[in-house]
Motif scaffolding. Sequence first.
Motif, mmCIF file in Angstrom:
data_model
loop_
_atom_site.group_PDB
_atom_site.id
_atom_site.type_symbol
_atom_site.label_atom_id
_atom_site.label_comp_id
_atom_site.label_asym_id
_atom_site.label_seq_id
_atom_site.Cartn_x
_atom_site.Cartn_y
_atom_site.Cartn_z
ATOM 1 N N ALA A 1 0.821 -1.217 0.000
ATOM 2 C CA ALA A 1 0.000 0.000 0.000
ATOM 3 C C ALA A 1 0.850 1.260 0.000
ATOM 4 N N ARG A 2 1.968 1.221 0.734
ATOM 5 C CA ARG A 2 2.794 2.432 0.812
ATOM 6 C C ARG A 2 3.335 2.822 -0.567
ATOM 7 N N ASN A 3 3.827 1.845 -1.334
ATOM 8 C CA ASN A 3 4.350 2.147 -2.665
ATOM 9 C C ASN A 3 3.276 2.745 -3.563
ATOM 10 N N THR A 4 2.076 2.168 -3.498
ATOM 11 C CA THR A 4 0.976 2.661 -4.331
ATOM 12 C C THR A 4 0.589 4.082 -3.949
ATOM 13 N N VAL A 5 0.492 4.329 -2.647
ATOM 14 C CA VAL A 5 0.084 5.662 -2.182
ATOM 15 C C VAL A 5 1.132 6.699 -2.536
ATOM 16 N N GLU A 6 2.411 6.370 -2.375
ATOM 17 C CA GLU A 6 3.458 7.343 -2.672
ATOM 18 C C GLU A 6 3.501 7.674 -4.160
ATOM 19 N N LYS A 7 3.293 6.693 -5.011
ATOM 20 C CA LYS A 7 3.222 6.973 -6.448
ATOM 21 C C LYS A 7 2.008 7.834 -6.781
ATOM 22 N N GLY A 8 0.892 7.547 -6.127
ATOM 23 C CA GLY A 8 -0.303 8.362 -6.354
ATOM 24 C C GLY A 8 -0.122 9.790 -5.890
ATOM 25 N N VAL A 9 0.513 9.971 -4.724
ATOM 26 C CA VAL A 9 0.760 11.325 -4.218
ATOM 27 C C VAL A 9 1.700 12.088 -5.152
ATOM 28 N N GLN A 10 2.708 11.394 -5.677
ATOM 29 C CA GLN A 10 3.615 12.037 -6.622
ATOM 30 C C GLN A 10 2.870 12.511 -7.869
ATOM 31 N N ALA A 11 1.965 11.679 -8.371
ATOM 32 C CA ALA A 11 1.174 12.077 -9.539
ATOM 33 C C ALA A 11 0.284 13.275 -9.222
ATOM 34 N N ILE A 12 -0.291 13.295 -8.010
ATOM 35 C CA ILE A 12 -1.135 14.427 -7.612
ATOM 36 C C ILE A 12 -0.309 15.700 -7.523
ATOM 37 N N LEU A 13 0.904 15.615 -6.990
ATOM 38 C CA LEU A 13 1.759 16.795 -6.876
ATOM 39 C C LEU A 13 2.144 17.324 -8.256
#
Length: 490
Positions: free
Chosen positions: A189-201
């Motif tokens: 989950a952490r890897n998925t969330v961090e990639k998603g947050v990067q895309a949002i930024l």
Amino acid sequence: MSLFWLILIVLAIAVVGYVLGRARAMSSAGGVRSALHSLPSYYGANVAMKAAVPAFLLLIAWLLAQPFYVNSDISAMIPDSAISEGSSRGLVLAEVRRAARGLDNAVASDVITEDFARNARADFNDVTARLKEAGQIVTSDITQPVLRAAQRYRVLAAAGNFYMTIAVILVAIVGALWALRETNAQFRARNTVEKGVQAILIAAASIAILTTVGIVLSLVFNTIEFFKLYPAADFFFGLTWSPSFSGRGGSSELGIIPLLWGTFYISFVALAVAVPIGLFAAIYLSEYAGPKVRAVAKPLLEILAGIPTIVYGLFALLTVGPLLMSVFGDNGFGIMKAGTAVMTAGLVMGIMLIPFVSSLSDDIINAVPQAMRDGSYGLGATKSETVKKVVLPAALPGIVGAILLAASRAIGETMIVVLGAGAAARLSLNPFEAMTTVTAKIVSQLTGDADFASPVALVAFALGMTLFIVTLGLNIFALYIVRKYREQYD
């Protein structure tokens, strides 16, 4: 359902998904946190993100695509006979949208009923009269075909909003259920969330660029519509500004030269006031003032930047104008006929620009290394000689950039000009005469009683495009000066 409530529902689904995701992750690990690949909060964040992000992307895409579909449908039902000479289908569509908004506002204020607004056989004059009673803008070019198209526009918009609400909520629920289904102890989950947050930024960082592109495109398209109705040569090289609100503006003279002259003249007077005062204030605060004086004087000086421009405009109208009249008016030198003049607006605008020049110059002067000052003192130079021969030459490129940025701020000012400079578009060297600027005329052209389909109203977009190019050029030139001539110190 309004857009506000739709966003709240999506956020509520995301919050519920976050709680359920945490609980499901803990249950899959038997209540042992160390058995999870990631912290429980990451599992909850994964569910919330997959519920909210696709829903908001669909919402944005729908809001962008729906107007194109509705406009194409409405354009097809408008006959060619409804497009008057000198107008275009795009301008008629603008009238349709404005009439539709007027019907919506009239229904919301209970001036007319929803059934009456949708009645295709309703008397055109009756509807027009009721819209005027509701305070809606109704022009003489709204005809029966335009009214029918506005009624159709409201129906399509309401249906689109309904289906959008259903689709967005379903996407949010499906996204949350999908994320809950993949939640288990081994899920990264952490890897998925961090990639998603990067895309949002990355998307957030792109908003400024996309906003700029949207502003430019809106100006370009409306400017093109204006030049279809009015010759570009007469606009850029005309020496007379005389808009006519009769008919469709065919007798108007819309030369921009007097407006550009007033804009640059008032800006020149403002910079003549702001640059010396702001630069001297920056030198004093940086080189001569003690820590206690600087701690008090610098914030007080920067308060000027926080005063609303309408307050500056009232100050120009009620204080500076009468003061100048008492000196240069009929009771003084006799060269000033009214309180509204170039000098009035220029003086007040210069006061407004002082903190822009002083703050930027102060930061640039402070960036000069102390070692250069110490070397100058070691050679026997005085403080004033050090400032003149060492500090200012080193900081000059940055100071020039600050002045050019202040100039672009002066060119775009509106309220001080409207209240302090008057509304006369003329070519004159007398600073005690009333003149006007491009920004002031943009406001007046969009708040007059002219038909939006006429060049008298569309000229505001051409004025805005011209002003945008001028200020953009100044900003680019300022950045070029700073980067080319700035000295780098170790």
